[in-house]
Design a protein around this motif. Structure first.
Motif, PDB file in Angstrom:
ATOM      1  N   LYS A   1       0.800  -1.234   0.000  1.00 37.84           N
ATOM      2  CA  LYS A   1       0.000   0.000   0.000  1.00 37.84           C
ATOM      3  C   LYS A   1       0.824   1.272   0.000  1.00 37.84           C
ATOM      4  CE  LYS A   1      -3.912  -2.174   2.250  1.00 37.84           C
ATOM      5  NZ  LYS A   1      -4.682  -2.303   3.469  1.00 37.84           N
ATOM      6  N   TYR A   2       2.053   1.194   0.478  1.00 41.47           N
ATOM      7  CA  TYR A   2       2.812   2.446   0.649  1.00 41.47           C
ATOM      8  C   TYR A   2       4.163   2.433  -0.052  1.00 41.47           C
ATOM      9  CZ  TYR A   2      -0.731   3.043   4.227  1.00 41.47           C
ATOM     10  OH  TYR A   2      -1.935   3.143   4.876  1.00 41.47           O
ATOM     11  N   ALA A   3       4.373   1.493  -0.956  1.00 40.51           N
ATOM     12  CA  ALA A   3       5.666   1.423  -1.644  1.00 40.51           C
ATOM     13  C   ALA A   3       5.896   2.659  -2.513  1.00 40.51           C
ATOM     14  CB  ALA A   3       5.739   0.158  -2.493  1.00 40.51           C
ATOM     15  N   ASP A   4       4.833   3.364  -2.845  1.00 43.20           N
ATOM     16  CA  ASP A   4       4.993   4.551  -3.694  1.00 43.20           C
ATOM     17  C   ASP A   4       5.299   5.807  -2.877  1.00 43.20           C
ATOM     18  OD1 ASP A   4       2.558   4.471  -2.507  1.00 43.20           O
ATOM     19  OD2 ASP A   4       1.476   5.428  -4.153  1.00 43.20           O
ATOM     20  N   ARG A   5       5.363   5.657  -1.549  1.00 47.00           N
ATOM     21  CA  ARG A   5       5.674   6.824  -0.710  1.00 47.00           C
ATOM     22  C   ARG A   5       7.183   7.086  -0.689  1.00 47.00           C
ATOM     23  NH1 ARG A   5       1.847   8.454   2.998  1.00 47.00           N
ATOM     24  NH2 ARG A   5      -0.221   7.927   2.227  1.00 47.00           N
ATOM     25  N   PRO A   6       7.583   8.336  -0.412  1.00 48.75           N
ATOM     26  CA  PRO A   6       9.014   8.614  -0.288  1.00 48.75           C
ATOM     27  C   PRO A   6       9.633   7.810   0.846  1.00 48.75           C
ATOM     28  CG  PRO A   6       7.735  10.645  -0.418  1.00 48.75           C
ATOM     29  CD  PRO A   6       6.743   9.532  -0.282  1.00 48.75           C
ATOM     30  N   ALA A   7      10.914   7.475   0.677  1.00 50.62           N
ATOM     31  CA  ALA A   7      11.595   6.626   1.661  1.00 50.62           C
ATOM     32  C   ALA A   7      11.574   7.254   3.063  1.00 50.62           C
ATOM     33  CB  ALA A   7      13.030   6.373   1.217  1.00 50.62           C
ATOM     34  N   ALA A   8      11.609   8.572   3.109  1.00 49.32           N
ATOM     35  CA  ALA A   8      11.659   9.248   4.416  1.00 49.32           C
ATOM     36  C   ALA A   8      10.378   9.030   5.222  1.00 49.32           C
ATOM     37  CB  ALA A   8      11.894  10.735   4.217  1.00 49.32           C
ATOM     38  N   GLU A   9       9.282   8.730   4.552  1.00 49.03           N
ATOM     39  CA  GLU A   9       8.002   8.550   5.264  1.00 49.03           C
ATOM     40  C   GLU A   9       7.825   7.124   5.780  1.00 49.03           C
ATOM     41  OE1 GLU A   9       4.655   9.807   2.988  1.00 49.03           O
ATOM     42  OE2 GLU A   9       5.500  11.759   2.527  1.00 49.03           O
ATOM     43  N   LEU A  10       8.657   6.213   5.294  1.00 49.48           N
ATOM     44  CA  LEU A  10       8.434   4.797   5.610  1.00 49.48           C
ATOM     45  C   LEU A  10       8.517   4.465   7.105  1.00 49.48           C
ATOM     46  CD1 LEU A  10      10.232   3.037   2.618  1.00 49.48           C
ATOM     47  CD2 LEU A  10       7.811   3.579   2.889  1.00 49.48           C
ATOM     48  N   PRO A  11       9.507   5.020   7.852  1.00 43.64           N
ATOM     49  CA  PRO A  11       9.596   4.611   9.274  1.00 43.64           C
ATOM     50  C   PRO A  11       8.306   4.860  10.052  1.00 43.64           C
ATOM     51  CG  PRO A  11      11.581   5.773   8.625  1.00 43.64           C
ATOM     52  CD  PRO A  11      10.625   5.904   7.482  1.00 43.64           C
ATOM     53  N   LEU A  12       7.766   6.051   9.891  1.00 48.17           N
ATOM     54  CA  LEU A  12       6.557   6.393  10.635  1.00 48.17           C
ATOM     55  C   LEU A  12       5.373   5.526  10.209  1.00 48.17           C
ATOM     56  CD1 LEU A  12       6.144   8.478  12.831  1.00 48.17           C
ATOM     57  CD2 LEU A  12       5.235  10.042  11.122  1.00 48.17           C
ATOM     58  N   ILE A  13       5.243   5.352   8.902  1.00 48.37           N
ATOM     59  CA  ILE A  13       4.126   4.541   8.385  1.00 48.37           C
ATOM     60  C   ILE A  13       4.275   3.099   8.867  1.00 48.37           C
ATOM     61  CG2 ILE A  13       3.064   3.616   6.303  1.00 48.37           C
ATOM     62  CD1 ILE A  13       3.953   6.152   4.853  1.00 48.37           C
ATOM     63  N   PHE A  14       5.499   2.585   8.804  1.00 46.57           N
ATOM     64  CA  PHE A  14       5.702   1.189   9.194  1.00 46.57           C
ATOM     65  C   PHE A  14       5.371   0.960  10.665  1.00 46.57           C
ATOM     66  CE2 PHE A  14       8.421  -2.270  10.789  1.00 46.57           C
ATOM     67  CZ  PHE A  14       7.875  -3.311  10.056  1.00 46.57           C
ATOM     68  N   GLN A  15       5.821   1.883  11.518  1.00 47.32           N
ATOM     69  CA  GLN A  15       5.543   1.704  12.945  1.00 47.32           C
ATOM     70  C   GLN A  15       4.043   1.757  13.216  1.00 47.32           C
ATOM     71  OE1 GLN A  15       7.691   0.640  15.008  1.00 47.32           O
ATOM     72  NE2 GLN A  15       9.474   0.900  13.688  1.00 47.32           N
ATOM     73  N   ARG A  16       3.356   2.616  12.476  1.00 46.99           N
ATOM     74  CA  ARG A  16       1.903   2.701  12.649  1.00 46.99           C
ATOM     75  C   ARG A  16       1.238   1.394  12.204  1.00 46.99           C
ATOM     76  NH1 ARG A  16      -1.649   7.162  13.700  1.00 46.99           N
ATOM     77  NH2 ARG A  16      -3.506   6.061  14.351  1.00 46.99           N
ATOM     78  N   ILE A  17       1.708   0.894  11.077  1.00 44.25           N
ATOM     79  CA  ILE A  17       1.153  -0.372  10.575  1.00 44.25           C
ATOM     80  C   ILE A  17       1.433  -1.501  11.563  1.00 44.25           C
ATOM     81  CG2 ILE A  17       1.384  -2.130   8.772  1.00 44.25           C
ATOM     82  CD1 ILE A  17       1.957   0.108   6.796  1.00 44.25           C
ATOM     83  N   LEU A  18       2.657  -1.505  12.096  1.00 40.37           N
ATOM     84  CA  LEU A  18       3.033  -2.566  13.046  1.00 40.37           C
ATOM     85  C   LEU A  18       2.157  -2.501  14.305  1.00 40.37           C
ATOM     86  CD1 LEU A  18       5.079  -4.863  13.488  1.00 40.37           C
ATOM     87  CD2 LEU A  18       6.546  -3.218  14.641  1.00 40.37           C
ATOM     88  N   SER A  19       1.923  -1.284  14.786  1.00 43.77           N
ATOM     89  CA  SER A  19       1.053  -1.140  15.963  1.00 43.77           C
ATOM     90  C   SER A  19      -0.352  -1.651  15.656  1.00 43.77           C
ATOM     91  CB  SER A  19       0.971   0.329  16.384  1.00 43.77           C
ATOM     92  OG  SER A  19       2.211   0.761  16.874  1.00 43.77           O
ATOM     93  N   ASN A  20      -0.855  -1.282  14.485  1.00 37.88           N
ATOM     94  CA  ASN A  20      -2.203  -1.725  14.111  1.00 37.88           C
ATOM     95  C   ASN A  20      -2.255  -3.238  13.929  1.00 37.88           C
ATOM     96  OD1 ASN A  20      -3.163   0.872  14.162  1.00 37.88           O
ATOM     97  ND2 ASN A  20      -2.896   1.224  11.994  1.00 37.88           N
TER      98      ASN A  20
END
Lengths: 188, 143
Positions: free
Chosen positions: A46-65
């Protein structure tokens, strides 16, 4: 858009911490591996098209969910017990000597002396065990803030709470860890 | 002022200790068993494959082909595809309406034909000798 290499490097850099963080939450290696894999795949799809800098925050949110989803699916009774334990100790020990504990930890972990190798391994194990014992929200705040090195605002975003709550959770977590380590005999 | 200073020092101290303790966790995490690191590597590679699939699927979605063969471009494609999926339902409703109208018309035509036959039926010659009927024929239609 993050390239394959950026995505791969990011996942490689975060996977072990993500796994450990999830183990703390679910207390099972197999479940933690499933959750981390699920989170990685959700991020990639879902988020592979996002800039690399945004990945950490998105990933942690996904992991929490993903971890919360696991709790919902499994309906683990311990999860409820863990949440209830958050009502304990409303205030950290104000008179506790954090500086003393900081000097001890820095002295134990900061140098790689062969003579202290066993002691160092024991302290690492002790820290690991004490982090696992923290109440869930305190542990999550502690790990995001000091392990993932997110700032307070980012941690609040991932945890879905206010920045004040993050500060409180982090403070309590550090005091609880320091107190627990001291109780285990780690002294200057 | 001193209280603010003390609070700031306290937060800084907490942060330093927190970071040191977290560094201890990092050191511990580096020694994960081999099977766990392998499973994590497998999960990572699976995620990368999914990312490639997701990226390659995106251009196809941007230029879709509708059921009727027409090209659907850009972000309108999903909307038009959704609208196209409603087409059979709309056709069905339209068909039902046509059938209902046709059936109604058939009933009206049948009734009209019966009325025509009744009205066009030839009168017996004796009717014209009936004074009442003659009066009826002469009378003006009532408003």
């Amino acid at each position: 858009m993050a390239s394959d290499k950026e995505l791969s490097d990011f996942l490689k850099s975060v996977e072990k911490r993500a796994f450990k963080r999830t183990v703390y939450a679910v207390r099972s290696d197999d479940s933690a591996l499933d959750i981390v894999q699920d989170a990685m795949i959700r991020l990639a799809e879902k988020y592979a098209d996002r800039p690399a800098a945004e990945l950490p925050l998105i990933f942690q949110r996904i992991l929490s969910n993903a971890t919360m989803d696991w709790y919902r699916r499994e309906k683990v009774r311990n999860a409820l017990m863990t949440n209830l334990s958050e009502f304990e100790s409303p205030e950290p020990d104000g008179d506790f000597d954090l500086l003393e504990m900081l000097q001890t930890v820095e002295g134990s972990l900061g140098t790689e002396s062969a003579a202290d190798a066993v002691s160092r391994a024991q302290i690492l194990h002790l820290i690991d065990a004490q982090v696992a014992e923290l109440p869930a929200r305190q542990r999550e705040a502690f790990l995001l803030r000091y392990w993932e090195e997110f700032d307070v605002a980012e941690t609040a975003l991932v945890m879905g709470c206010s920045e004040g709550s993050v500060k409180t959770h982090c403070s309590r977590a550090v005091h609880a860890l320091a107190k627990a380590l001291r109780a285990k005999g780690i002294r200057p | 002022m001193n209280a603010i200073h003390r609070s700031s020092d306290r937060h800084a101290l907490e942060a330093r200790l927190g970071l040191r303790l977290a560094a201890g966790l990092t050191a511990g995490t580096e020694r994960l068993p081999h099977d766990l690191t392998e499973r994590l590597r497998f999960a990572r590679e699976l995620a990368l494959v999914r990312a490639r699939e997701a990226r390659s699927a995106s251009p196809v979605a941007a230029v879709g082909v509708s059921a009727s063969g027409g090209l659907l471009l850009g972000s309108f494609a999903p909307l038009l595809q959704r609208a196209a999926s409603l087409l059979p339902l709309l056709l069905l409703l339209g068909g039902l309406l046509v059938i209902e109208q046709w059936s109604m018309r058939e009933r009206v035509l049948a009734a009209a034909e019966i009325d025509t036959l009744l009205l066009a039926d030839a009168l017996p010659p004796s009717a014209y000798s009936d004074p009442g009927f003659a009066e009826f024929l002469r009378s003006e239609p009532q408003p």
